[in-house]
Design an enzyme around this catalytic site. Structure first.
Site, PDB file in Angstrom:
ATOM      1  N   LYS A 129       0.843  -1.204   0.000  1.00 53.83           N
ATOM      2  CA  LYS A 129       0.000   0.000   0.000  1.00 53.83           C
ATOM      3  C   LYS A 129       0.882   1.260   0.000  1.00 53.83           C
ATOM      4  O   LYS A 129       1.970   1.225  -0.569  1.00 53.83           O
ATOM      5  CB  LYS A 129      -0.970  -0.029   1.187  1.00 53.83           C
ATOM      6  CG  LYS A 129      -1.757  -1.350   1.234  1.00 53.83           C
ATOM      7  CD  LYS A 129      -2.909  -1.332   2.180  1.00 53.83           C
ATOM      8  CE  LYS A 129      -3.611  -2.680   2.123  1.00 53.83           C
ATOM      9  NZ  LYS A 129      -4.816  -2.743   2.949  1.00 53.83           N
ATOM     10  N   GLU A 132     -11.338 -10.460  -0.961  1.00 51.54           N
ATOM     11  CA  GLU A 132     -11.006  -9.674   0.231  1.00 51.54           C
ATOM     12  C   GLU A 132     -12.269  -9.024   0.779  1.00 51.54           C
ATOM     13  O   GLU A 132     -12.656  -7.935   0.321  1.00 51.54           O
ATOM     14  CB  GLU A 132     -10.004  -8.577  -0.128  1.00 51.54           C
ATOM     15  CG  GLU A 132      -8.701  -9.080  -0.680  1.00 51.54           C
ATOM     16  CD  GLU A 132      -7.584  -8.057  -0.499  1.00 51.54           C
ATOM     17  OE1 GLU A 132      -6.592  -8.412   0.151  1.00 51.54           O
ATOM     18  OE2 GLU A 132      -7.710  -6.917  -0.964  1.00 51.54           O
TER      19      GLU A 132
HETATM   20  P1  PGA Z   1      -4.421  -6.376   5.456  1.00 47.64           P
HETATM   21  O1  PGA Z   1      -4.649  -5.873   3.945  1.00 47.64           O
HETATM   22  O2  PGA Z   1      -3.634  -7.668   5.360  1.00 47.64           O
HETATM   23  O3  PGA Z   1      -3.650  -5.275   6.121  1.00 47.64           O
HETATM   24  O4  PGA Z   1      -5.763  -6.595   6.042  1.00 47.64           O
HETATM   25  C1  PGA Z   1      -4.977  -6.765   2.924  1.00 47.64           C
HETATM   26  C2  PGA Z   1      -5.209  -6.023   1.632  1.00 47.64           C
HETATM   27  O5  PGA Z   1      -5.800  -4.943   1.654  1.00 47.64           O
HETATM   28  O6  PGA Z   1      -4.801  -6.499   0.554  1.00 47.64           O
END
Ligand code: PGA
Length: 248
Positions: free
Chosen positions: A11, A166
């Site tokens: 991210k 997700e």
């Molecule tokens: P997270 O994010 O593992 O921090 O929950 C997963 C994603 O958004 O791909």
């Protein structure tokens, strides 16, 4: 046999300096394993990270792209640019992009087609909100996202698509879908592909789970028969944790 795929989605985290440091710590994680490993860094770090990963089995991914090759699209990055620096994968339609940057099923569709044409493998994200799950319409939502997203994609490319289921309520919240729920939804997604494109393609496609995957729950998640990997945000930012995820 589907090869498990563990992908880190960094991210908007890590400066270039931090990215280089982290990738140096994890560049050997894919040695001596049958697991495929990808790191999706911010655009600005891709060139530097790509250099480090040249002699590594870890593959490089981007977190987004434009569908055009070039042109007057200020601030955008094209598939040709990504391919040129050694990017193999690109996340498309992450829920954060759908939520904050007006990504729609239509733009997702254009990006998937363009990614394939330019030799990039899309990791396409789908998933329902908490409200949608509580109203019991998660299947409908996900089916719609998938069928609109891959509409018109040439079948010869489809086996290389990666879908990441997700559930939005599980992203970054510490809440995971139970591994049974995740397995059930992923089985359902495989069935959508089977109904539309046939069994052969549906059995080849890899479908990941994403949403608060951590070292302490990765084994249970990866033990589910339908789940072919994980798309991981938070836990991909620390070398020790990422190593544990790959060693599930
Ligand atoms: P997270 O994010 O593992 O921090 O929950 C997963 C994603 O958004 O791909």
């Amino acid at each position: 046999m589907r090869i498990p795929l563990i992908a880190g989605n960094w991210k908007m985290n890590k400066t270039v300096t931090d990215a280089i440091e982290l990738v140096n710590e994890i560049k050997d994680v894919a040695n001596n394993t049958d697991v495929e490993v990808v790191v999706c860094t911010p655009f600005i770090s891709l060139v530097g990270v790509s250099e480090i990963l040249k002699d590594s089995n870890v593959k490089l991914g981007a977190q987004n792209m434009h569908w055009e090759e070039s042109g007057a699209y200020t601030g955008e990055i094209s598939p040709t640019m990504l391919k040129d620096i050694g990017v193999d994968y690109v996340i498309i339609g992450h829920s954060e992009r759908r939520q904050y940057f007006n990504e729609t099923d239509e733009t997702v569709n254009k990006k998937i087609k363009s990614a394939f044409i330019h030799g990039l493998n899309p990791i396409v994200c789908v998933g329902e909100t908490l409200e949608q799950r509580e109203s019991g319409i998660q299947r409908e939502i996900v089916k719609n996202q998938i069928l609109k997203g891959i509409d018109g994609v040439e079948e010869k490319y489809l086996k290389n698509i990666v879908i990441a289921y997700e559930p939005i309520w599980a992203i970054g919240t510490g809440k995971t879908a139970s591994s049974e729920d995740a397995n059930e939804m992923i089985g359902y997604i495989r069935n959508i592909i089977k109904e539309k494109y046939g069994e052969e393609i549906s059995e080849e496609i890899r479908i990941q789970y994403g949403g608060s995957v951590k070292p302490n729950n990765v084994t249970e998640i990866m033990n589910q028969v339908e789940i072919d990997g994980a798309l991981v945000g938070g836990a991909s930012l620390k070398a020790d944790d990422f190593r544990k995820l790959v060693d599930f």
